[in-house]
Design a protein around this motif. Structure first.
Motif, PDB file in Angstrom:
ATOM      1  N   ALA A   1       1.966   6.718   0.637  1.00 43.42           N
ATOM      2  CA  ALA A   1       2.580   5.390   0.735  1.00 43.42           C
ATOM      3  C   ALA A   1       3.234   4.977  -0.590  1.00 43.42           C
ATOM      4  O   ALA A   1       4.352   4.450  -0.596  1.00 43.42           O
ATOM      5  N   VAL A   2       2.549   5.216  -1.701  1.00 42.54           N
ATOM      6  CA  VAL A   2       3.103   4.864  -3.014  1.00 42.54           C
ATOM      7  C   VAL A   2       4.322   5.741  -3.311  1.00 42.54           C
ATOM      8  O   VAL A   2       5.311   5.261  -3.865  1.00 42.54           O
ATOM      9  N   ALA A   3       4.261   7.006  -2.941  1.00 42.24           N
ATOM     10  CA  ALA A   3       5.404   7.898  -3.153  1.00 42.24           C
ATOM     11  C   ALA A   3       6.634   7.391  -2.393  1.00 42.24           C
ATOM     12  O   ALA A   3       7.752   7.443  -2.901  1.00 42.24           O
ATOM     13  N   GLU A   4       6.406   6.879  -1.194  1.00 35.84           N
ATOM     14  CA  GLU A   4       7.515   6.430  -0.342  1.00 35.84           C
ATOM     15  C   GLU A   4       7.986   5.013  -0.664  1.00 35.84           C
ATOM     16  O   GLU A   4       9.176   4.733  -0.610  1.00 35.84           O
ATOM     17  N   ARG A   5       7.037   4.129  -0.978  1.00 32.29           N
ATOM     18  CA  ARG A   5       7.382   2.706  -1.107  1.00 32.29           C
ATOM     19  C   ARG A   5       7.012   2.067  -2.436  1.00 32.29           C
ATOM     20  O   ARG A   5       7.186   0.870  -2.621  1.00 32.29           O
ATOM     21  N   GLY A   6       6.451   2.827  -3.344  1.00 28.32           N
ATOM     22  CA  GLY A   6       6.047   2.265  -4.623  1.00 28.32           C
ATOM     23  C   GLY A   6       4.698   1.585  -4.534  1.00 28.32           C
ATOM     24  O   GLY A   6       4.051   1.583  -3.488  1.00 28.32           O
ATOM     25  N   VAL A   7       4.281   0.966  -5.645  1.00 25.91           N
ATOM     26  CA  VAL A   7       2.956   0.348  -5.690  1.00 25.91           C
ATOM     27  C   VAL A   7       2.861  -0.878  -4.795  1.00 25.91           C
ATOM     28  O   VAL A   7       1.763  -1.356  -4.515  1.00 25.91           O
ATOM     29  N   GLY A   8       3.988  -1.365  -4.307  1.00 26.62           N
ATOM     30  CA  GLY A   8       3.983  -2.494  -3.387  1.00 26.62           C
ATOM     31  C   GLY A   8       3.725  -2.090  -1.936  1.00 26.62           C
ATOM     32  O   GLY A   8       3.718  -2.944  -1.047  1.00 26.62           O
ATOM     33  N   ALA A   9       3.493  -0.812  -1.690  1.00 22.56           N
ATOM     34  CA  ALA A   9       3.219  -0.349  -0.321  1.00 22.56           C
ATOM     35  C   ALA A   9       2.044  -1.149   0.249  1.00 22.56           C
ATOM     36  O   ALA A   9       1.018  -1.301  -0.414  1.00 22.56           O
ATOM     37  N   PRO A  10       2.186  -1.665   1.469  1.00 21.16           N
ATOM     38  CA  PRO A  10       1.106  -2.489   2.034  1.00 21.16           C
ATOM     39  C   PRO A  10      -0.130  -1.675   2.413  1.00 21.16           C
ATOM     40  O   PRO A  10      -0.020  -0.506   2.796  1.00 21.16           O
ATOM     41  N   THR A  11      -1.271  -2.300   2.299  1.00 24.11           N
ATOM     42  CA  THR A  11      -2.510  -1.618   2.677  1.00 24.11           C
ATOM     43  C   THR A  11      -2.519  -1.294   4.166  1.00 24.11           C
ATOM     44  O   THR A  11      -3.173  -0.339   4.576  1.00 24.11           O
ATOM     45  N   SER A  12      -1.776  -2.043   4.968  1.00 21.74           N
ATOM     46  CA  SER A  12      -1.699  -1.727   6.399  1.00 21.74           C
ATOM     47  C   SER A  12      -1.064  -0.346   6.601  1.00 21.74           C
ATOM     48  O   SER A  12      -1.490   0.423   7.468  1.00 21.74           O
ATOM     49  N   LEU A  13      -0.060  -0.012   5.795  1.00 21.57           N
ATOM     50  CA  LEU A  13       0.564   1.308   5.878  1.00 21.57           C
ATOM     51  C   LEU A  13      -0.409   2.389   5.414  1.00 21.57           C
ATOM     52  O   LEU A  13      -0.527   3.443   6.047  1.00 21.57           O
ATOM     53  N   ILE A  14      -1.112   2.115   4.341  1.00 22.11           N
ATOM     54  CA  ILE A  14      -2.097   3.077   3.832  1.00 22.11           C
ATOM     55  C   ILE A  14      -3.152   3.354   4.897  1.00 22.11           C
ATOM     56  O   ILE A  14      -3.493   4.505   5.177  1.00 22.11           O
ATOM     57  N   ALA A  15      -3.645   2.291   5.531  1.00 17.08           N
ATOM     58  CA  ALA A  15      -4.652   2.441   6.584  1.00 17.08           C
ATOM     59  C   ALA A  15      -4.096   3.253   7.758  1.00 17.08           C
ATOM     60  O   ALA A  15      -4.772   4.154   8.273  1.00 17.08           O
ATOM     61  N   LYS A  16      -2.883   2.968   8.144  1.00 15.42           N
ATOM     62  CA  LYS A  16      -2.261   3.697   9.262  1.00 15.42           C
ATOM     63  C   LYS A  16      -2.147   5.181   8.937  1.00 15.42           C
ATOM     64  O   LYS A  16      -2.480   6.031   9.756  1.00 15.42           O
ATOM     65  N   LEU A  17      -1.670   5.487   7.729  1.00 16.08           N
ATOM     66  CA  LEU A  17      -1.524   6.885   7.320  1.00 16.08           C
ATOM     67  C   LEU A  17      -2.872   7.602   7.214  1.00 16.08           C
ATOM     68  O   LEU A  17      -2.961   8.802   7.479  1.00 16.08           O
ATOM     69  N   ALA A  18      -3.911   6.862   6.839  1.00 17.81           N
ATOM     70  CA  ALA A  18      -5.255   7.439   6.702  1.00 17.81           C
ATOM     71  C   ALA A  18      -5.983   7.529   8.038  1.00 17.81           C
ATOM     72  O   ALA A  18      -7.006   8.202   8.139  1.00 17.81           O
ATOM     73  N   GLY A  19      -5.465   6.819   9.032  1.00 15.03           N
ATOM     74  CA  GLY A  19      -6.125   6.813  10.336  1.00 15.03           C
ATOM     75  C   GLY A  19      -7.399   5.990  10.346  1.00 15.03           C
ATOM     76  O   GLY A  19      -8.362   6.318  11.039  1.00 15.03           O
ATOM     77  N   VAL A  20      -7.402   4.893   9.551  1.00 15.28           N
ATOM     78  CA  VAL A  20      -8.568   4.012   9.487  1.00 15.28           C
ATOM     79  C   VAL A  20      -8.116   2.568   9.703  1.00 15.28           C
ATOM     80  O   VAL A  20      -6.932   2.259   9.592  1.00 15.28           O
ATOM     81  N   ALA A  21      -9.063   1.709   9.983  1.00 11.22           N
ATOM     82  CA  ALA A  21      -8.763   0.283  10.058  1.00 11.22           C
ATOM     83  C   ALA A  21      -8.479  -0.225   8.649  1.00 11.22           C
ATOM     84  O   ALA A  21      -9.049   0.274   7.666  1.00 11.22           O
ATOM     85  N   GLU A  22      -7.604  -1.214   8.543  1.00 13.95           N
ATOM     86  CA  GLU A  22      -7.241  -1.725   7.216  1.00 13.95           C
ATOM     87  C   GLU A  22      -8.464  -2.197   6.431  1.00 13.95           C
ATOM     88  O   GLU A  22      -8.554  -1.977   5.227  1.00 13.95           O
ATOM     89  N   GLY A  23      -9.408  -2.807   7.104  1.00 10.87           N
ATOM     90  CA  GLY A  23     -10.610  -3.274   6.434  1.00 10.87           C
ATOM     91  C   GLY A  23     -11.436  -2.154   5.830  1.00 10.87           C
ATOM     92  O   GLY A  23     -12.176  -2.364   4.867  1.00 10.87           O
ATOM     93  N   SER A  24     -11.296  -0.950   6.377  1.00 14.12           N
ATOM     94  CA  SER A  24     -12.040   0.196   5.838  1.00 14.12           C
ATOM     95  C   SER A  24     -11.644   0.506   4.406  1.00 14.12           C
ATOM     96  O   SER A  24     -12.457   0.995   3.622  1.00 14.12           O
TER      97      SER A  24
END
Length: 191
Positions: A20-43
């Motif tokens: 996510a950071v590689a694609e969108r920088g440090v402003g990448a949303p945690t929702s994207l990180i969670a989606k890419l990781a296959g986890v709920a955002e709260g995880s």
């Protein structure tokens, strides 16, 4: 009841954060990180108290990964040029094998979200390799008039260019690898 933490899930979050950071920088949303990781955002927040902690941990993870690549077979008693060439080759190998982590590290290196303590820790993990510039200057092998940070920046810029050419033309990768090393040595070596 508290959930048990899994090292596998933590690593998946870090890998997703790198992408996510590689694609969108440090402003990448945690929702994207969670989606890419296959986890709920709260995880994410089960493993990392906040996004800044996640980014700092990603920075340290990237630095540790790079260090592991460089330290393997490091010729600590070899001449300075051989040690630099070892580091150069290992950096290129690592960067070609982990393009998302490499791109994320480039973003994190210039981010104000990485704390000074994390930066110090990130450099500390390199051990013998960290003193390579100082050793080269003391031995008169490296240019004495250039700041170490500037020399490191030159190496990084030429490495990025080299990896771009290696990726575009795998058949000529060895030629680009060698040409890149010769370019950095002319730029930082003493005349």
């Amino acid at each position: 009841m508290a959930r048990l933490k899994s090292e596998e899930k933590r690593n998946a979050i870090l890998a997703a954060a790198a992408q996510a950071v590689a694609e969108r920088g440090v402003g990448a949303p945690t929702s994207l990180i969670a989606k890419l990781a296959g986890v709920a955002e709260g995880s994410i927040f089960t493993y990392f108290a906040d996004k800044d902690l996640l980014l700092n941990e990603l920075y340290l993870s990237a630095k540790s990964s790079l260090r592991e690549a460089m330290v393997d077979g490091y010729p600590s008693r070899a001449p300075i040029i051989e040690r630099f060439e070892h580091v150069w080759n290992r950096y290129l190998d690592w960067g070609m094998e982990q393009p998302a982590l490499r791109a994320a590290m480039a973003q994190l290196m210039v981010s104000e979200r990485i704390t000074p303590a994390t930066r110090v820790e990130g450099e500390r993990v390199f051990g013998d390799i960290a003193g390579l510039f100082d050793d080269g200057i003391a031995a008169g092998v490296l240019s004495q008039g250039q700041p170490i940070g500037f020399m490191a920046g030159i190496i990084t810029a030429i490495a990025e260019t080299t990896m771009q050419f290696m990726a575009k033309n795998a058949a000529e990768a060895g030629v680009y690898r060698r040409a890149g090393f010769e370019a950095i040595w002319r730029a930082i070596g003493s005349a």
